[in-house]
Design a protein around this motif. Structure first.
Motif, short mmCIF file in Angstrom:
data_model
loop_
_atom_site.label_atom_id
_atom_site.label_comp_id
_atom_site.label_asym_id
_atom_site.label_seq_id
_atom_site.Cartn_x
_atom_site.Cartn_y
_atom_site.Cartn_z
N GLU A 1 6.32 -6.94 4.06
CA GLU A 1 6.80 -5.92 3.14
C GLU A 1 5.80 -5.73 2.02
OE1 GLU A 1 10.59 -7.10 1.71
OE2 GLU A 1 11.31 -7.67 3.67
N PRO A 2 5.85 -4.61 1.30
CA PRO A 2 4.94 -4.41 0.18
C PRO A 2 5.12 -5.51 -0.86
CG PRO A 2 6.07 -2.37 0.73
CD PRO A 2 6.74 -3.46 1.52
N ALA A 3 4.00 -5.96 -1.44
CA ALA A 3 4.05 -7.01 -2.47
C ALA A 3 4.30 -6.34 -3.81
CB ALA A 3 2.73 -7.77 -2.48
N ASN A 4 5.56 -6.21 -4.19
CA ASN A 4 5.89 -5.47 -5.40
C ASN A 4 6.78 -6.29 -6.34
OD1 ASN A 4 8.15 -5.49 -3.83
ND2 ASN A 4 8.50 -3.28 -3.87
N ASP A 5 6.69 -7.62 -6.28
CA ASP A 5 7.49 -8.45 -7.17
C ASP A 5 7.02 -8.25 -8.61
OD1 ASP A 5 9.12 -9.68 -5.23
OD2 ASP A 5 7.48 -10.99 -4.67
N VAL A 6 7.97 -8.01 -9.49
CA VAL A 6 7.67 -7.80 -10.91
C VAL A 6 8.59 -8.68 -11.73
CG1 VAL A 6 7.71 -6.12 -12.80
CG2 VAL A 6 6.88 -5.44 -10.55
N ILE A 7 8.04 -9.32 -12.75
CA ILE A 7 8.87 -10.11 -13.66
C ILE A 7 8.60 -9.64 -15.09
CG2 ILE A 7 8.92 -12.12 -12.15
CD1 ILE A 7 6.88 -13.44 -13.96
N SER B 1 10.33 -7.55 -27.66
CA SER B 1 10.53 -6.79 -26.43
C SER B 1 9.92 -7.57 -25.28
CB SER B 1 9.89 -5.39 -26.55
OG SER B 1 8.50 -5.51 -26.81
N SER B 2 9.89 -6.93 -24.09
CA SER B 2 9.31 -7.58 -22.92
C SER B 2 8.45 -6.58 -22.17
CB SER B 2 10.40 -8.14 -22.01
OG SER B 2 11.23 -7.10 -21.52
N LEU B 3 7.59 -7.10 -21.29
CA LEU B 3 6.67 -6.26 -20.52
C LEU B 3 6.81 -6.62 -19.05
CD1 LEU B 3 4.24 -4.21 -20.71
CD2 LEU B 3 2.76 -6.23 -20.63
N PRO B 4 7.10 -5.64 -18.17
CA PRO B 4 7.15 -5.93 -16.73
C PRO B 4 5.73 -6.10 -16.19
CG PRO B 4 7.57 -3.60 -17.13
CD PRO B 4 7.47 -4.24 -18.47
N VAL B 5 5.52 -7.21 -15.46
CA VAL B 5 4.19 -7.57 -14.99
C VAL B 5 4.26 -7.95 -13.52
CG1 VAL B 5 2.27 -9.21 -15.25
CG2 VAL B 5 3.50 -8.39 -17.27
N PRO B 6 3.33 -7.46 -12.68
CA PRO B 6 3.30 -7.92 -11.28
C PRO B 6 3.13 -9.44 -11.23
CG PRO B 6 1.90 -6.00 -11.57
CD PRO B 6 2.32 -6.42 -12.95
N ALA B 7 3.98 -10.10 -10.48
CA ALA B 7 3.95 -11.55 -10.42
C ALA B 7 2.61 -12.07 -9.92
CB ALA B 7 5.08 -12.06 -9.53
N ALA B 8 1.91 -11.28 -9.12
CA ALA B 8 0.63 -11.72 -8.55
C ALA B 8 -0.43 -11.92 -9.63
CB ALA B 8 0.13 -10.70 -7.53
N LEU B 9 -0.25 -11.31 -10.82
CA LEU B 9 -1.23 -11.46 -11.89
C LEU B 9 -1.06 -12.75 -12.66
CD1 LEU B 9 -1.37 -7.85 -13.41
CD2 LEU B 9 -2.90 -8.90 -11.75
N LEU B 10 0.05 -13.44 -12.45
CA LEU B 10 0.36 -14.63 -13.24
C LEU B 10 0.24 -15.88 -12.39
CD1 LEU B 10 3.53 -13.32 -15.10
CD2 LEU B 10 1.15 -13.26 -15.90
#
Length: 231
Positions: free
Chosen positions: A101-107, A128-137
């Motif tokens: 599936e597409p890798a689109n996990d965001v936290i 506040s918060s910032l949605p970030v692709p999990a792959a970057l962390l």
């Protein structure tokens, strides 16, 4: 010794890998473990990675590898009565197709505001918060800061970028860090130690290095990634 949720997660990942050869998504892990947010999944994965139980495979956003299992999970599995957690795992395994599936996990990670003089990081937490692709962390706790100014442009960091910071109070020479100077000013610079002093080097030849005593500088985190919006 792992916590119950860490045990549950590594078993779920192992079961999914054995069944499909594909790592479960953060959303699937959140549902299987009955967690409220994907941030909780990220914390569990980071803890397992730091303790050497799992490994993220490079260049693949949704790829996890089991390095080792807890001792009590190595022996052959025994039949057990159905539980809500087991039912959730089974449902997650059967509900999804085997195809990737597409890798689109965001936290969501905390967005503490702009790096600017006169505002320690602690003074602006929780806004506040910032949605970030999990792959970057990677592993560890992260927060984001909006970059103000052009002192790091030669490192590819521009005004308005979002710096993704791994929270830590230690760093090596040459790393880009968030440094708190005299408990008043947060700045993003290269760290360099010179005997009893610390130099914060900009990445812009128009600016001079900043030299301080060691007791004047506190490392608050180091750069883990960067997000940029194009208007």
């Amino acid at each position: 010794m792992l916590t119950a949720k860490q045990h549950e997660l590594i078993r779920f990942i192992q079961t999914r890998l054995e069944a499909t050869g594909i790592s479960p998504s953060f959303e699937e892990m959140k549902e299987a473990l009955d967690l409220k947010s994907k941030s909780g999944v990220h914390r569990l994965i980071s803890a397992l990675e730091e303790r050497g139980f799992i490994r993220r495979l490079p260049n693949r956003a949704r790829a996890l590898e089991i390095v080792k299992l807890p001792e009590d999970a190595v022996s052959a599995p025994r039949a057990s009565a159905p539980t809500p957690a087991n039912d959730a795992m089974a449902a997650a395994l059967t509900a999804k197709a085997v195809a990737p599936e597409p890798a689109n996990d965001v936290i969501d990670i905390p967005l503490h505001g702009r790096i600017a003089a006169g505002a320690p990081i602690e003074a602006i937490e929780g806004q506040s918060s910032l949605p970030v692709p999990a792959a970057l962390l990677g592993p560890g706790e992260h927060f984001a800061l909006e970059v103000s100014g052009d002192s790091m442009i030669e490192a590819g960091i521009f005004d308005g970028d979002f710096a993704l910071i791994r929270r830590t109070d230690t760093a090596r020479d040459g790393e880009i860090v968030v440094a708190l100077v005299e408990n008043e000013e947060a700045t993003l610079k290269y760290l360099r130690r010179n005997g009893s002093s610390i130099t914060l080097d900009p990445a812009n030849s128009s600016y001079a290095p900043q030299v301080y005593r060691q007791d004047q500088v506190q490392v608050q985190g180091k750069l883990a990634g960067l997000l940029r919006r194009y208007h």
